[in-house]
Design an enzyme around this catalytic site. Structure first.
Site, mmCIF file in Angstrom:
data_model
loop_
_atom_site.group_PDB
_atom_site.id
_atom_site.type_symbol
_atom_site.label_atom_id
_atom_site.label_comp_id
_atom_site.label_asym_id
_atom_site.label_seq_id
_atom_site.Cartn_x
_atom_site.Cartn_y
_atom_site.Cartn_z
ATOM 1 N N GLY A 162 62.671 43.159 -24.049
ATOM 2 C CA GLY A 162 62.310 42.595 -22.756
ATOM 3 C C GLY A 162 62.911 41.218 -22.612
ATOM 4 O O GLY A 162 63.240 40.563 -23.616
ATOM 5 N N GLN A 193 63.964 32.761 -19.482
ATOM 6 C CA GLN A 193 64.614 32.747 -20.797
ATOM 7 C C GLN A 193 66.123 32.558 -20.704
ATOM 8 O O GLN A 193 66.772 32.313 -21.722
ATOM 9 C CB GLN A 193 64.310 34.038 -21.560
ATOM 10 N N CYS A 244 59.817 36.929 -29.997
ATOM 11 C CA CYS A 244 60.394 36.483 -28.723
ATOM 12 C C CYS A 244 61.835 36.054 -28.954
ATOM 13 O O CYS A 244 62.125 35.336 -29.916
ATOM 14 C CB CYS A 244 59.572 35.319 -28.178
ATOM 15 N N LEU A 245 62.727 36.480 -28.050
ATOM 16 C CA LEU A 245 64.139 36.100 -28.165
ATOM 17 C C LEU A 245 64.320 34.583 -28.082
ATOM 18 O O LEU A 245 65.312 34.060 -28.562
ATOM 19 C CB LEU A 245 64.959 36.775 -27.056
ATOM 20 N N HIS A 256 53.853 40.249 -22.166
ATOM 21 C CA HIS A 256 54.656 39.167 -22.748
ATOM 22 C C HIS A 256 55.633 38.590 -21.711
ATOM 23 O O HIS A 256 55.739 37.377 -21.543
ATOM 24 C CB HIS A 256 55.405 39.720 -23.969
ATOM 25 N N GLU A 257 56.331 39.494 -20.999
ATOM 26 C CA GLU A 257 57.343 39.023 -20.038
ATOM 27 C C GLU A 257 56.691 38.361 -18.825
ATOM 28 O O GLU A 257 57.205 37.360 -18.313
ATOM 29 C CB GLU A 257 58.250 40.170 -19.589
ATOM 30 N N HIS A 304 55.804 34.913 -19.561
ATOM 31 C CA HIS A 304 56.961 34.007 -19.453
ATOM 32 C C HIS A 304 57.099 33.448 -18.042
ATOM 33 O O HIS A 304 57.489 32.293 -17.857
ATOM 34 C CB HIS A 304 58.265 34.750 -19.781
HETATM 35 ZN ZN LIG Z 1 59.594 36.206 -25.036
#
Ligand SMILES: [Zn+2]
Length: 158
Positions: free
Chosen positions: A44, A49, A88-89, A130-131, A134
């Site tokens: 995701g 991000q 998380c990226l 999660h997204e 963000h």
């Molecule tokens: Zn993340």
């Protein structure tokens, strides 16, 4: 491909703005986000991000839904509870144990402005939550019960 913004960048802690009109730029953003997510082997990605404060997410947990693109996503119902590791990226090398709803229903717009609804459980539910966090400037590290370092080969990213 876009560059993924890493913690502690301030943009990750800001609230993203609603998309008022779906323009070719927004559609390009969705395409770029999906490419960036796949390249980084994430499940995701949210627009903040990549430094864009718009309410846009992409998710692909490798299930039958394939790539899910959502503009202005909102959680409209939640059910049950799951507790488990999340990454998380934007926070490479770490993971944390996070309590999430087990199943969520999410409503939003697709790239053509049509209203779409998805219901997901397990990893898909976790990825949606999660997204969408963000988009509200919330990282999993803000709500995790434990955060710990992990070896790079074990990374699973959202
Ligand atoms: Zn993340």
């Amino acid at each position: 491909m876009r560059i993924i913004v890493l913690e502690p960048d301030e943009v990750l802690h800001q609230v993203a703005k609603e998309v008022k009109k779906i323009t070719p730029n927004v559609q390009k953003l969705l395409t770029d986000m999906a490419e960036t997510m796949y390249e980084a082997e994430g499940v995701g990605l949210a627009a903040p991000q990549i430094g864009i404060l718009k309410r846009v997410i992409v998710v692909d947990v490798g299930d039958d839904n394939g790539l899910i693109e959502l503009i202005n996503p909102e959680i409209v119902s939640k059910d049950g509870e799951q507790f488990g590791p999340e990454g998380c990226l934007s926070i490479p090398g770490y993971r944390g144990d996070v309590r999430r709803a087990q199943t969520v229903t999410v409503k939003g717009l697709d790239r053509n402005g049509n209203e779409v609804t998805y219901t997901g459980s397990d990893l898909l539910a976790r990825a949606f939550q999660h997204e969408i966090d963000h988009l509200n400037g919330v990282l999993y590290t803000d709500i995790a019960e434990h955060v710990y370092e992990i070896p790079p080969e074990e990374e699973e990213k959202e």
